[in-house]
Design a protein around this motif. Sequence first.
Motif, PDB file in Angstrom:
ATOM      1  N   ASP A 178       0.447  -1.344  -0.302  1.00 17.94           N
ATOM      2  CA  ASP A 178       0.025   0.062   0.168  1.00 17.94           C
ATOM      3  C   ASP A 178       1.266   1.724   0.029  1.00 17.94           C
ATOM      4  O   ASP A 178       0.165   2.439   0.176  1.00 17.94           O
ATOM      5  CB  ASP A 178      -0.744   0.386   1.414  1.00 17.94           C
ATOM      6  N   TYR A 179       2.350   1.590   0.164  1.00 14.32           N
ATOM      7  CA  TYR A 179       2.726   1.837   0.448  1.00 14.32           C
ATOM      8  C   TYR A 179       4.409   2.557  -0.445  1.00 14.32           C
ATOM      9  O   TYR A 179       5.087   3.493  -0.547  1.00 14.32           O
ATOM     10  CB  TYR A 179       3.097   2.973   1.733  1.00 14.32           C
ATOM     11  N   VAL A 180       3.989   1.534  -1.828  1.00 11.22           N
ATOM     12  CA  VAL A 180       5.256   1.731  -3.139  1.00 11.22           C
ATOM     13  C   VAL A 180       4.152   3.229  -4.143  1.00 11.22           C
ATOM     14  O   VAL A 180       3.088   2.516  -4.502  1.00 11.22           O
ATOM     15  CB  VAL A 180       5.197   0.567  -2.813  1.00 11.22           C
ATOM     16  N   SER A 181       5.202   2.581  -5.289  1.00  5.25           N
ATOM     17  CA  SER A 181       4.712   2.894  -6.383  1.00  5.25           C
ATOM     18  C   SER A 181       4.114   1.415  -7.185  1.00  5.25           C
ATOM     19  O   SER A 181       4.275   0.578  -6.260  1.00  5.25           O
ATOM     20  CB  SER A 181       5.627   3.302  -7.163  1.00  5.25           C
ATOM     21  N   GLN A 182       2.914   1.790  -8.315  1.00  2.00           N
ATOM     22  CA  GLN A 182       2.543   0.776  -9.176  1.00  2.00           C
ATOM     23  C   GLN A 182       3.309  -0.332  -9.783  1.00  2.00           C
ATOM     24  O   GLN A 182       3.562  -0.908  -9.934  1.00  2.00           O
ATOM     25  CB  GLN A 182       1.172   1.015  -9.698  1.00  2.00           C
ATOM     26  N   GLU A 183       4.510   0.791 -10.035  1.00  2.00           N
ATOM     27  CA  GLU A 183       5.895  -0.658 -10.226  1.00  2.00           C
ATOM     28  C   GLU A 183       6.156  -0.893  -9.303  1.00  2.00           C
ATOM     29  O   GLU A 183       6.855  -2.511 -10.171  1.00  2.00           O
ATOM     30  CB  GLU A 183       7.127   0.608 -10.993  1.00  2.00           C
ATOM     31  N   GLU A 184       6.347  -0.730  -8.468  1.00  2.24           N
ATOM     32  CA  GLU A 184       7.133  -1.683  -7.383  1.00  2.24           C
ATOM     33  C   GLU A 184       6.653  -2.443  -7.228  1.00  2.24           C
ATOM     34  O   GLU A 184       6.182  -4.224  -6.418  1.00  2.24           O
ATOM     35  CB  GLU A 184       6.955  -1.200  -6.451  1.00  2.24           C
ATOM     36  N   ILE A 185       4.776  -2.162  -7.070  1.00  2.70           N
ATOM     37  CA  ILE A 185       4.006  -3.882  -6.259  1.00  2.70           C
ATOM     38  C   ILE A 185       3.877  -4.491  -7.816  1.00  2.70           C
ATOM     39  O   ILE A 185       3.414  -5.772  -7.244  1.00  2.70           O
ATOM     40  CB  ILE A 185       2.362  -2.227  -6.623  1.00  2.70           C
ATOM     41  N   GLU A 186       3.908  -3.835  -9.387  1.00  2.00           N
ATOM     42  CA  GLU A 186       3.410  -5.115  -9.580  1.00  2.00           C
ATOM     43  C   GLU A 186       5.463  -6.208  -9.665  1.00  2.00           C
ATOM     44  O   GLU A 186       5.402  -6.721  -9.983  1.00  2.00           O
ATOM     45  CB  GLU A 186       4.145  -4.458 -10.975  1.00  2.00           C
ATOM     46  N   GLU A 187       6.623  -4.867 -10.090  1.00  2.00           N
ATOM     47  CA  GLU A 187       6.830  -6.157  -9.155  1.00  2.00           C
ATOM     48  C   GLU A 187       7.367  -7.504  -8.077  1.00  2.00           C
ATOM     49  O   GLU A 187       7.768  -8.014  -8.517  1.00  2.00           O
ATOM     50  CB  GLU A 187       8.327  -5.131  -9.155  1.00  2.00           C
ATOM     51  N   LYS A 188       6.948  -6.672  -7.266  1.00  2.00           N
ATOM     52  CA  LYS A 188       6.300  -7.362  -5.969  1.00  2.00           C
ATOM     53  C   LYS A 188       5.787  -8.962  -6.245  1.00  2.00           C
ATOM     54  O   LYS A 188       4.979 -10.277  -5.893  1.00  2.00           O
ATOM     55  CB  LYS A 188       5.837  -6.354  -4.626  1.00  2.00           C
ATOM     56  N   ILE A 189       4.824  -8.289  -7.130  1.00  2.00           N
ATOM     57  CA  ILE A 189       3.538  -9.459  -7.520  1.00  2.00           C
ATOM     58  C   ILE A 189       4.705 -10.858  -8.504  1.00  2.00           C
ATOM     59  O   ILE A 189       4.409 -11.689  -8.243  1.00  2.00           O
ATOM     60  CB  ILE A 189       2.684  -9.450  -8.189  1.00  2.00           C
ATOM     61  N   ARG A 190       5.290 -10.055  -9.553  1.00  2.00           N
ATOM     62  CA  ARG A 190       5.884 -10.775 -10.364  1.00  2.00           C
ATOM     63  C   ARG A 190       7.048 -12.301  -9.379  1.00  2.00           C
ATOM     64  O   ARG A 190       6.613 -13.000  -9.639  1.00  2.00           O
ATOM     65  CB  ARG A 190       7.230  -9.750 -11.114  1.00  2.00           C
ATOM     66  N   VAL A 191       7.359 -10.760  -8.577  1.00  2.00           N
ATOM     67  CA  VAL A 191       8.477 -12.242  -7.475  1.00  2.00           C
ATOM     68  C   VAL A 191       7.418 -12.544  -6.909  1.00  2.00           C
ATOM     69  O   VAL A 191       8.389 -14.034  -6.520  1.00  2.00           O
ATOM     70  CB  VAL A 191       9.253 -11.058  -6.611  1.00  2.00           C
ATOM     71  N   ALA A 192       6.696 -12.825  -6.652  1.00  2.00           N
ATOM     72  CA  ALA A 192       5.798 -13.440  -5.111  1.00  2.00           C
ATOM     73  C   ALA A 192       5.116 -14.796  -6.558  1.00  2.00           C
ATOM     74  O   ALA A 192       5.096 -16.012  -6.181  1.00  2.00           O
ATOM     75  CB  ALA A 192       4.611 -12.725  -4.492  1.00  2.00           C
ATOM     76  N   ILE A 193       4.732 -14.217  -7.801  1.00  2.00           N
ATOM     77  CA  ILE A 193       4.311 -15.896  -8.441  1.00  2.00           C
ATOM     78  C   ILE A 193       6.015 -16.128  -8.562  1.00  2.00           C
ATOM     79  O   ILE A 193       5.374 -17.562  -8.676  1.00  2.00           O
ATOM     80  CB  ILE A 193       3.599 -15.401  -9.918  1.00  2.00           C
ATOM     81  N   GLU A 194       6.602 -16.209  -8.671  1.00  2.00           N
ATOM     82  CA  GLU A 194       7.994 -16.664  -9.234  1.00  2.00           C
ATOM     83  C   GLU A 194       8.690 -17.674  -7.855  1.00  2.00           C
ATOM     84  O   GLU A 194       8.667 -18.505  -8.645  1.00  2.00           O
ATOM     85  CB  GLU A 194       9.483 -15.486  -9.331  1.00  2.00           C
ATOM     86  N   GLU A 195       8.437 -17.022  -6.528  1.00  2.00           N
ATOM     87  CA  GLU A 195       8.991 -17.537  -5.729  1.00  2.00           C
ATOM     88  C   GLU A 195       7.377 -19.036  -5.330  1.00  2.00           C
ATOM     89  O   GLU A 195       7.994 -20.353  -5.222  1.00  2.00           O
ATOM     90  CB  GLU A 195       8.261 -16.897  -4.699  1.00  2.00           C
ATOM     91  N   GLY A 196       6.134 -18.618  -5.786  1.00  2.00           N
ATOM     92  CA  GLY A 196       4.981 -19.582  -5.980  1.00  2.00           C
ATOM     93  C   GLY A 196       5.601 -20.458  -6.599  1.00  2.00           C
ATOM     94  O   GLY A 196       5.148 -21.778  -6.651  1.00  2.00           O
ATOM     95  N   LEU A 197       5.530 -20.479  -8.087  1.00  2.00           N
ATOM     96  CA  LEU A 197       5.787 -21.712  -9.221  1.00  2.00           C
ATOM     97  C   LEU A 197       7.138 -22.376  -8.665  1.00  2.00           C
ATOM     98  O   LEU A 197       7.118 -23.646  -8.951  1.00  2.00           O
ATOM     99  CB  LEU A 197       6.514 -20.669 -10.153  1.00  2.00           C
ATOM    100  N   GLU A 198       8.354 -21.710  -7.624  1.00  2.00           N
ATOM    101  CA  GLU A 198       8.886 -22.138  -7.582  1.00  2.00           C
ATOM    102  C   GLU A 198       8.199 -23.570  -6.034  1.00  2.00           C
ATOM    103  O   GLU A 198       9.313 -24.478  -6.251  1.00  2.00           O
ATOM    104  CB  GLU A 198      10.430 -21.615  -6.389  1.00  2.00           C
ATOM    105  N   ILE A 199       7.929 -22.852  -5.273  1.00  2.00           N
ATOM    106  CA  ILE A 199       7.288 -24.123  -4.234  1.00  2.00           C
ATOM    107  C   ILE A 199       6.380 -25.169  -5.197  1.00  2.00           C
ATOM    108  O   ILE A 199       6.625 -25.879  -4.821  1.00  2.00           O
ATOM    109  CB  ILE A 199       6.537 -23.070  -3.837  1.00  2.00           C
ATOM    110  N   VAL A 200       5.972 -24.670  -6.140  1.00  2.00           N
ATOM    111  CA  VAL A 200       5.309 -25.987  -6.951  1.00  2.00           C
ATOM    112  C   VAL A 200       5.897 -26.733  -7.566  1.00  2.00           C
ATOM    113  O   VAL A 200       5.235 -28.298  -7.421  1.00  2.00           O
ATOM    114  CB  VAL A 200       4.530 -25.301  -8.342  1.00  2.00           C
ATOM    115  N   LYS A 201       7.005 -26.374  -8.082  1.00  2.00           N
ATOM    116  CA  LYS A 201       7.856 -28.097  -8.797  1.00  2.00           C
ATOM    117  C   LYS A 201       7.782 -28.879  -7.391  1.00  2.00           C
ATOM    118  O   LYS A 201       8.253 -30.032  -8.234  1.00  2.00           O
ATOM    119  CB  LYS A 201       9.040 -27.031  -8.532  1.00  2.00           C
ATOM    120  N   GLU A 202       7.322 -28.250  -6.491  1.00  2.00           N
ATOM    121  CA  GLU A 202       7.887 -29.887  -5.203  1.00  2.00           C
ATOM    122  C   GLU A 202       6.783 -29.906  -4.395  1.00  2.00           C
ATOM    123  O   GLU A 202       6.825 -30.662  -3.546  1.00  2.00           O
ATOM    124  CB  GLU A 202       9.361 -29.129  -4.185  1.00  2.00           C
ATOM    125  N   PHE A 203       5.526 -29.280  -4.808  1.00  2.00           N
ATOM    126  CA  PHE A 203       4.596 -29.494  -3.893  1.00  2.00           C
ATOM    127  C   PHE A 203       4.067 -30.706  -4.156  1.00  2.00           C
ATOM    128  O   PHE A 203       3.194 -31.073  -5.580  1.00  2.00           O
ATOM    129  CB  PHE A 203       3.486 -28.279  -4.325  1.00  2.00           C
TER     130      PHE A 203
END
Length: 192
Positions: free
Chosen positions: A167-192
């Motif tokens: 809530d306290y960052v720019s839209q670009e930073e939000i998009e980057e945080k979402i991208r990073v979280a998706i990547e983290e989740g997709l890594e978990i998926v490999k062993e889930f």
Amino acid sequence: MKKLLYIDACIRNEESRTKRIATPIVEALREKYDVDTLCLNDLNLEIVKEDLVTRRNNGEIDPTVMAWAEMVRDAERIVIAAPFWDMSFPAALKVFFELCSIFDVTFKSNDKTCYGNCKAEKMLFITTRGMDIATGDLVEQATPYLRALTWLWGIGPLHVVAAQNMDYVSQEEIEEKIRVAIEEGLEIVKEF
């Protein structure tokens, strides 16, 4: 194919940043699992009060609620998507858990203690937090609750994907945080 239960507690539906992260992760899991989805916005969740407890104590369990509890019990993996809400997660998710905590379905007892009756070997919790509060911080109460619930229901380890300070960052930073979280989740998926 193994069963995965996806519990969508993203109460803002398509506006939800949590849902934006969860959607590609759950889609990747569809390659490995038969996915059943429960969207809490679509369910008629009765708050657990005296009348409901009395009915349950008399063996009267709503068949729809019993079906949900059996889905929880029988899933081999569980994914929960829920935003950080009032220091935890939305009340609808807590109500859902309370409704599904049914003796001899999701947990049992040996007259000394309760123990789990669920098949899920792993649980994944996907969340976003507007504030800069990390998983495990004392004021973040969603993860400790879910860890306790996995103990009660006999579910394996809890994995967490969280994007914070949204809530306290720019839209670009939000998009980057979402991208990073998706990547983290997709890594978990490999062993889930």
